[in-house]
Design an enzyme around this catalytic site. Structure first.
Site, PDB file in Angstrom:
ATOM      1  N   SER A 121       8.781  -1.806   4.909  1.00  0.00           N
ATOM      2  CA  SER A 121       7.727  -2.784   5.166  1.00  0.00           C
ATOM      3  C   SER A 121       8.239  -3.765   6.217  1.00  0.00           C
ATOM      4  O   SER A 121       9.279  -4.395   6.031  1.00  0.00           O
ATOM      5  CB  SER A 121       7.411  -3.514   3.849  1.00  0.00           C
ATOM      6  OG  SER A 121       6.472  -4.528   4.060  1.00  0.00           O
ATOM      7  N   LYS A 171       5.362   0.477   7.410  1.00  0.00           N
ATOM      8  CA  LYS A 171       4.215  -0.356   7.001  1.00  0.00           C
ATOM      9  C   LYS A 171       4.297  -1.663   7.769  1.00  0.00           C
ATOM     10  O   LYS A 171       5.330  -2.329   7.762  1.00  0.00           O
ATOM     11  CB  LYS A 171       4.289  -0.578   5.494  1.00  0.00           C
ATOM     12  CG  LYS A 171       3.598  -1.808   4.951  1.00  0.00           C
ATOM     13  CD  LYS A 171       3.462  -1.689   3.446  1.00  0.00           C
ATOM     14  CE  LYS A 171       3.625  -3.026   2.743  1.00  0.00           C
ATOM     15  NZ  LYS A 171       3.523  -2.896   1.279  1.00  0.00           N
ATOM     16  N   LEU A 172       3.199  -2.011   8.418  1.00  0.00           N
ATOM     17  CA  LEU A 172       3.140  -3.262   9.181  1.00  0.00           C
ATOM     18  C   LEU A 172       2.378  -4.294   8.380  1.00  0.00           C
ATOM     19  O   LEU A 172       1.240  -4.052   7.954  1.00  0.00           O
ATOM     20  CB  LEU A 172       2.430  -3.050  10.521  1.00  0.00           C
ATOM     21  CG  LEU A 172       3.024  -1.989  11.459  1.00  0.00           C
ATOM     22  CD1 LEU A 172       2.216  -1.948  12.758  1.00  0.00           C
ATOM     23  CD2 LEU A 172       4.502  -2.270  11.752  1.00  0.00           C
ATOM     24  N   LYS A 173       2.969  -5.445   8.205  1.00  0.00           N
ATOM     25  CA  LYS A 173       2.237  -6.560   7.612  1.00  0.00           C
ATOM     26  C   LYS A 173       1.260  -7.090   8.655  1.00  0.00           C
ATOM     27  O   LYS A 173       1.640  -7.260   9.829  1.00  0.00           O
ATOM     28  CB  LYS A 173       3.220  -7.659   7.195  1.00  0.00           C
ATOM     29  CG  LYS A 173       4.071  -7.270   5.999  1.00  0.00           C
ATOM     30  CD  LYS A 173       3.210  -7.183   4.746  1.00  0.00           C
ATOM     31  CE  LYS A 173       4.058  -7.078   3.499  1.00  0.00           C
ATOM     32  NZ  LYS A 173       3.225  -7.033   2.287  1.00  0.00           N
ATOM     33  N   ASP A 194      -0.629  -3.623   5.770  1.00  0.00           N
ATOM     34  CA  ASP A 194      -0.806  -4.372   4.519  1.00  0.00           C
ATOM     35  C   ASP A 194      -1.233  -5.795   4.854  1.00  0.00           C
ATOM     36  O   ASP A 194      -0.483  -6.548   5.496  1.00  0.00           O
ATOM     37  CB  ASP A 194       0.516  -4.389   3.733  1.00  0.00           C
ATOM     38  CG  ASP A 194       0.374  -5.059   2.360  1.00  0.00           C
ATOM     39  OD1 ASP A 194      -0.739  -5.504   2.015  1.00  0.00           O
ATOM     40  OD2 ASP A 194       1.393  -5.124   1.638  1.00  0.00           O
ATOM     41  N   ASN A 207      -2.269  -8.142   2.465  1.00  0.00           N
ATOM     42  CA  ASN A 207      -2.069  -9.112   1.377  1.00  0.00           C
ATOM     43  C   ASN A 207      -3.278 -10.037   1.231  1.00  0.00           C
ATOM     44  O   ASN A 207      -3.138 -11.273   1.174  1.00  0.00           O
ATOM     45  CB  ASN A 207      -0.774  -9.918   1.568  1.00  0.00           C
ATOM     46  CG  ASN A 207       0.463  -9.087   1.305  1.00  0.00           C
ATOM     47  OD1 ASN A 207       1.203  -8.760   2.239  1.00  0.00           O
ATOM     48  ND2 ASN A 207       0.687  -8.688   0.064  1.00  0.00           N
ATOM     49  N   GLU A 225      -3.759  -1.593   3.111  1.00  0.00           N
ATOM     50  CA  GLU A 225      -3.438  -2.072   1.763  1.00  0.00           C
ATOM     51  C   GLU A 225      -4.019  -3.466   1.564  1.00  0.00           C
ATOM     52  O   GLU A 225      -3.842  -4.352   2.404  1.00  0.00           O
ATOM     53  CB  GLU A 225      -1.903  -2.093   1.645  1.00  0.00           C
ATOM     54  CG  GLU A 225      -1.347  -2.459   0.292  1.00  0.00           C
ATOM     55  CD  GLU A 225       0.199  -2.385   0.309  1.00  0.00           C
ATOM     56  OE1 GLU A 225       0.772  -1.701   1.189  1.00  0.00           O
ATOM     57  OE2 GLU A 225       0.823  -3.030  -0.545  1.00  0.00           O
ATOM     58  N   ASP A 234      -3.289  -3.057  -3.971  1.00  0.00           N
ATOM     59  CA  ASP A 234      -2.012  -3.532  -4.498  1.00  0.00           C
ATOM     60  C   ASP A 234      -2.336  -4.665  -5.476  1.00  0.00           C
ATOM     61  O   ASP A 234      -2.474  -4.439  -6.695  1.00  0.00           O
ATOM     62  CB  ASP A 234      -1.125  -3.986  -3.318  1.00  0.00           C
ATOM     63  CG  ASP A 234       0.172  -4.671  -3.722  1.00  0.00           C
ATOM     64  OD1 ASP A 234       0.394  -4.905  -4.920  1.00  0.00           O
ATOM     65  OD2 ASP A 234       0.981  -5.005  -2.836  1.00  0.00           O
ATOM     66  N   LYS A 291       3.221  -1.048  -8.569  1.00  0.00           N
ATOM     67  CA  LYS A 291       4.421  -1.874  -8.743  1.00  0.00           C
ATOM     68  C   LYS A 291       4.542  -2.127 -10.238  1.00  0.00           C
ATOM     69  O   LYS A 291       3.657  -2.757 -10.827  1.00  0.00           O
ATOM     70  CB  LYS A 291       4.278  -3.214  -8.027  1.00  0.00           C
ATOM     71  CG  LYS A 291       4.303  -3.128  -6.509  1.00  0.00           C
ATOM     72  CD  LYS A 291       4.093  -4.492  -5.884  1.00  0.00           C
ATOM     73  CE  LYS A 291       4.064  -4.389  -4.370  1.00  0.00           C
ATOM     74  NZ  LYS A 291       3.506  -5.612  -3.740  1.00  0.00           N
ATOM     75  N   GLY A 326       7.112  -2.404  -3.484  1.00  0.00           N
ATOM     76  CA  GLY A 326       8.384  -3.111  -3.617  1.00  0.00           C
ATOM     77  C   GLY A 326       8.166  -4.606  -3.651  1.00  0.00           C
ATOM     78  O   GLY A 326       7.162  -5.118  -3.144  1.00  0.00           O
TER      79      GLY A 326
HETATM   80  O1  SMG Z   1      10.373  -4.529  -1.353  1.00  0.00           O
HETATM   81  O2  SMG Z   1      10.311  -3.617   0.592  1.00  0.00           O
HETATM   82  C1  SMG Z   1       9.917  -4.431  -0.223  1.00  0.00           C
HETATM   83  C2  SMG Z   1       8.786  -5.345   0.168  1.00  0.00           C
HETATM   84  C3  SMG Z   1       7.544  -4.561   0.346  1.00  0.00           C
HETATM   85  O3  SMG Z   1       5.788  -5.482   1.603  1.00  0.00           O
HETATM   86  C4  SMG Z   1       6.330  -5.446   0.535  1.00  0.00           C
HETATM   87  N1  SMG Z   1       5.902  -6.138  -0.539  1.00  0.00           N
HETATM   88  O4  SMG Z   1       2.425  -6.790  -0.690  1.00  0.00           O
HETATM   89  O5  SMG Z   1       3.478  -4.968  -0.823  1.00  0.00           O
HETATM   90  C5  SMG Z   1       3.477  -6.185  -0.689  1.00  0.00           C
HETATM   91  C6  SMG Z   1       4.755  -6.986  -0.507  1.00  0.00           C
HETATM   92  C7  SMG Z   1       4.872  -8.046  -1.550  1.00  0.00           C
HETATM   93  C8  SMG Z   1       6.085  -8.908  -1.415  1.00  0.00           C
HETATM   94  S1  SMG Z   1       6.091  -9.793   0.054  1.00  0.00           S
HETATM   95  C9  SMG Z   1       7.244 -11.018  -0.027  1.00  0.00           C
HETATM   96 MG    MG Z   2       1.139  -5.040  -0.645  1.00  0.00          MG
END
Ligand code: SMG
Ligand code: MG
Length: 372
Positions: A139, A165-167, A193, A195, A218, A243, A267, A295
């Site tokens: 990520s 995965k790109l935020k 993703d 969020n 996501e 998620d 998760k 994760g």
């Molecule tokens: O554990 O590699 C990891 C982080 C993966 O992007 C990740 N997690 O929304 O999926 C999600 C985020 C939540 C935590 S972001 C601080």
């Molecule tokens: Mg996510």
């Protein structure tokens, strides 16, 4: 098996690099570890909650409070005797209290680990792992510029990660996705993703991601809005993955029925533990819905358990189960090292790893002992 007590251990670990998402930037991982102690062995669970309630309503302090005040005391009838405890009875006893899935997951996992260590079975074998190693994704946080992002992705691709995965967030979505797709070509498994950073009014904008052949988008919308996710899913060709919205098998069933998603990020922390995670896996698999393991910047303790889950047969997409070096200079367990894009599923009893106590003590901020 008698549990003599539960230790709540708060640790803080610096991240290798700041990790920026649509809800904030993490510089450290402030984590709660739960240790279940028996006369013969001990079990470990890692709490997925973060310092502040930004990803989900739980945060480290609420996890500590609810564990101390309600969850651990609720289990004393199940854990104080010398007979083997029933992890399913533990799971049911914790359900009496609403919410707090991350706290419940950490406690249940510590007990499950202790129980499995007593019988010598690995968590992977207990859950039904089907493979000895799992392909790993990574990520990638929001960056200051597209060239910086391309450098970061290039580095991860060279390390062997099987999926990127790109935020994303409003203002950092179409341009970075286009740049990564153009630079790395159609063969790169790529997903985004958000969020929960968008609203349904953004549907025409999110449809601009459709040409880039993403595996999935996501959690584009708010965590409590399955109906609008269903409406959005009908307007995108990119598959929608949930998620934050999925807290239980019941939520997963509702999301599948409504058409809110066609893929689920599982998760264990978010859904209350590995037993519930397996239920969601089973349900999704029966409906032909792909799942993958998310994760929460876990240490080696949480990562080991997640790898066991990610080895179940319905986990058909690479997870956010990256190597220890993605997060930490020094992990608190033996580090997980990527081998040709895969991480091994631990085979030892329980979660299959232990913390290295000197390293753990160095990052420990506080400990609390709850006798049973
Ligand atoms: O554990 O590699 C990891 C982080 C993966 O992007 C990740 N997690 O929304 O999926 C999600 C985020 C939540 C935590 S972001 C601080
Ligand atoms: Mg996510």
């Amino acid at each position: 098996m008698k549990i003599t007590g539960i230790e709540l251990r708060r640790i803080t670990m610096p991240l290798i690099a700041p990790f920026r998402t649509s809800f904030g930037t993490e510089h450290h991982r402030d984590t709660l570890l739960v240790r279940a102690v028996t006369p013969d062995t001990e079990g470990w669970g890692e709490c997925a909650a973060m310092t502040a309630p930004l990803y989900s309503p739980e945060y480290t302090e609420t996890a500590i409070d609810v564990l101390r005040r309600y969850l651990v005391p609720a289990l004393s009838p199940h854990l104080a005797g010398s007979a083997p405890f029933d992890i399913n009875a533990v799971n049911r006893a914790l359900r009496r209290y609403r919410g707090h899935q991350m706290a419940k997951s950490a406690l249940e996992t510590a007990l499950l680990d202790a129980g499995l260590r007593t019988t010598g079975q690995s968590l992977g074998s207990y859950l039904g792992a089907a493979v000895p190693a799992v392909p790993c994704g990574v990520s990638v946080g929001i960056m200051d510029s597209v060239p910086a992002l391309l450098d970061a992705v290039d580095d991860y691709v060279n390390q062997g990660y099987r999926r990127i995965k790109l935020k994303i967030e409003p203002g950092w979505d179409v341009a970075p996705v286009r740049a990564v797709r153009e630079r790395f070509g159609p063969g790169l498994l790529l997903q985004a993703d958000a969020n929960a950073a968008y609203t349904l009014a953004d549907a025409p904008h999110l449809a601009k991601l459709d040409p880039f052949d993403l595996l999935l988008i996501e959690q584009p919308l708010a965590d409590d809005d399955l109906v609008q996710h269903a409406q959005l899913a009908r307007r995108l060709s990119t598959p929608v993955c949930l998620d934050e919205s999925i807290h239980s098998a019941e939520h997963a069933a509702a999301a599948i029925t409504l058409g809110s998603c066609s893929i689920i990020n599982i998760k264990p922390g978010r859904v209350g533990g590995y037993l519930e995670a397996r239920r969601i896996h089973d349900l999704a698999r029966a409906h032909g819905v792909a799942v993958w393991c998310g994760g929460m910047l876990e240490t080696g303790i949480g990562r080991a358990a997640n790898l066991a889950l990610a080895a179940l047969p319905g986990f058909t997409l690479p997870g956010d189960t990256s190597a220890s070096s993605r997060y930490y200079t020094t992990d608190i367990t033996a580090p997980f090292v990527l081998q040709d894009g895969y991480l091994p599923v631990p085979t030892g009893p329980g979660i299959g790893v232990e913390p290295i106590m000197e390293l753990l003590d160095e990052v420990t901020v506080s400990t609390e002992w709850i006798p049973l």
